[in-house]
Motif scaffolding. Sequence first.
Motif, short mmCIF file in Angstrom:
data_model
loop_
_atom_site.label_atom_id
_atom_site.label_comp_id
_atom_site.label_asym_id
_atom_site.label_seq_id
_atom_site.Cartn_x
_atom_site.Cartn_y
_atom_site.Cartn_z
N UNK A 185 4.65 32.92 -34.97
CA UNK A 185 5.25 31.81 -34.22
C UNK A 185 6.34 32.35 -33.30
N UNK A 186 7.18 33.22 -33.82
CA UNK A 186 8.27 33.79 -33.01
C UNK A 186 7.71 34.59 -31.83
N UNK A 187 6.73 35.44 -32.08
CA UNK A 187 6.16 36.27 -31.02
C UNK A 187 5.52 35.41 -29.93
N UNK A 188 4.79 34.38 -30.35
CA UNK A 188 4.12 33.50 -29.38
C UNK A 188 5.15 32.73 -28.56
N UNK A 189 6.22 32.30 -29.21
CA UNK A 189 7.29 31.59 -28.48
C UNK A 189 7.91 32.50 -27.43
N UNK A 190 8.15 33.73 -27.81
CA UNK A 190 8.78 34.67 -26.89
C UNK A 190 7.84 35.02 -25.73
N UNK A 191 6.54 35.15 -26.01
CA UNK A 191 5.58 35.42 -24.94
C UNK A 191 5.57 34.30 -23.91
N UNK A 192 5.81 33.09 -24.36
CA UNK A 192 5.85 31.93 -23.46
C UNK A 192 7.21 31.81 -22.75
N UNK A 193 8.16 32.65 -23.14
CA UNK A 193 9.48 32.62 -22.52
C UNK A 193 10.33 31.43 -22.95
N UNK A 194 10.09 30.94 -24.15
CA UNK A 194 10.82 29.78 -24.64
C UNK A 194 11.91 30.21 -25.63
N UNK A 195 13.06 29.58 -25.55
CA UNK A 195 14.09 29.77 -26.56
C UNK A 195 13.73 28.92 -27.77
N UNK A 196 14.40 29.19 -28.88
CA UNK A 196 14.17 28.35 -30.06
C UNK A 196 14.56 26.91 -29.76
N UNK A 197 15.61 26.73 -29.02
CA UNK A 197 16.07 25.38 -28.70
C UNK A 197 15.05 24.64 -27.84
N UNK A 198 14.49 25.34 -26.85
CA UNK A 198 13.52 24.70 -25.96
C UNK A 198 12.24 24.32 -26.71
N UNK A 199 11.74 25.24 -27.54
CA UNK A 199 10.52 24.94 -28.30
C UNK A 199 10.78 23.83 -29.31
N UNK A 200 11.93 23.89 -29.97
CA UNK A 200 12.26 22.84 -30.94
C UNK A 200 12.29 21.47 -30.27
N UNK A 201 12.83 21.41 -29.07
CA UNK A 201 12.88 20.13 -28.35
C UNK A 201 11.46 19.65 -28.03
N UNK A 202 10.59 20.56 -27.60
CA UNK A 202 9.20 20.18 -27.30
C UNK A 202 8.47 19.69 -28.55
N UNK A 203 8.83 20.26 -29.70
CA UNK A 203 8.19 19.89 -30.96
C UNK A 203 8.86 18.69 -31.64
N UNK A 204 10.00 18.26 -31.09
CA UNK A 204 10.79 17.17 -31.66
C UNK A 204 11.26 17.50 -33.08
N UNK A 205 11.74 18.74 -33.23
CA UNK A 205 12.34 19.18 -34.49
C UNK A 205 13.68 19.83 -34.14
N UNK A 206 14.49 20.11 -35.15
CA UNK A 206 15.77 20.77 -34.89
C UNK A 206 15.56 22.27 -34.70
N UNK A 207 16.44 22.92 -33.95
CA UNK A 207 16.34 24.37 -33.82
C UNK A 207 16.45 25.08 -35.17
N UNK A 208 17.21 24.52 -36.10
CA UNK A 208 17.32 25.11 -37.44
C UNK A 208 15.97 25.08 -38.16
N UNK A 209 15.24 23.98 -38.01
CA UNK A 209 13.91 23.87 -38.61
C UNK A 209 13.01 24.98 -38.07
N UNK A 210 13.01 25.18 -36.74
CA UNK A 210 12.20 26.22 -36.14
C UNK A 210 12.66 27.60 -36.60
N UNK A 211 13.96 27.81 -36.64
CA UNK A 211 14.50 29.09 -37.10
C UNK A 211 14.03 29.38 -38.52
N UNK A 212 14.04 28.38 -39.38
CA UNK A 212 13.58 28.56 -40.76
C UNK A 212 12.08 28.86 -40.83
N UNK A 213 11.29 28.29 -39.92
CA UNK A 213 9.86 28.61 -39.89
C UNK A 213 9.65 30.05 -39.42
#
Length: 105
Positions: free
Chosen positions: A12-40
């Motif tokens: 998940x982290x590698x794919x997010x980085x390949x897309x050039x997304x921050x954790x905050x940006x991806x979390x917003x797109x997923x409608x979850x908190x950045x902490x939730x994404x960080x934990x995943x």
Amino acid sequence: MSADIRALGESIRAARMRKGLTQEALAELLDITPIHLKNMESSRRNPSVPLLFALMELLDLSVDALVFPERQEGGVLHTHGLSDAEVEALTRLVDVMRQEKGNRG
């Protein structure tokens, strides 16, 4: 913690980085908190099935590529809107291309 669960978070982290997304940006797109994404991403939490499918769509990955990153050879080819015959033709074309590459390599 099993290697498979750790691999999912790393994928998940590698794919997010390949897309050039921050954790905050991806979390917003997923409608979850950045902490939730960080934990995943750190494998402390597993995504739900609906969240896994949302990740797949947003990151242009197959579920197989997320769960088994060593199998990923390239990007995902989206075939939505194509007929069964068109999908079959593309599949045959990819198979021929792989065979030719194998014969050259």
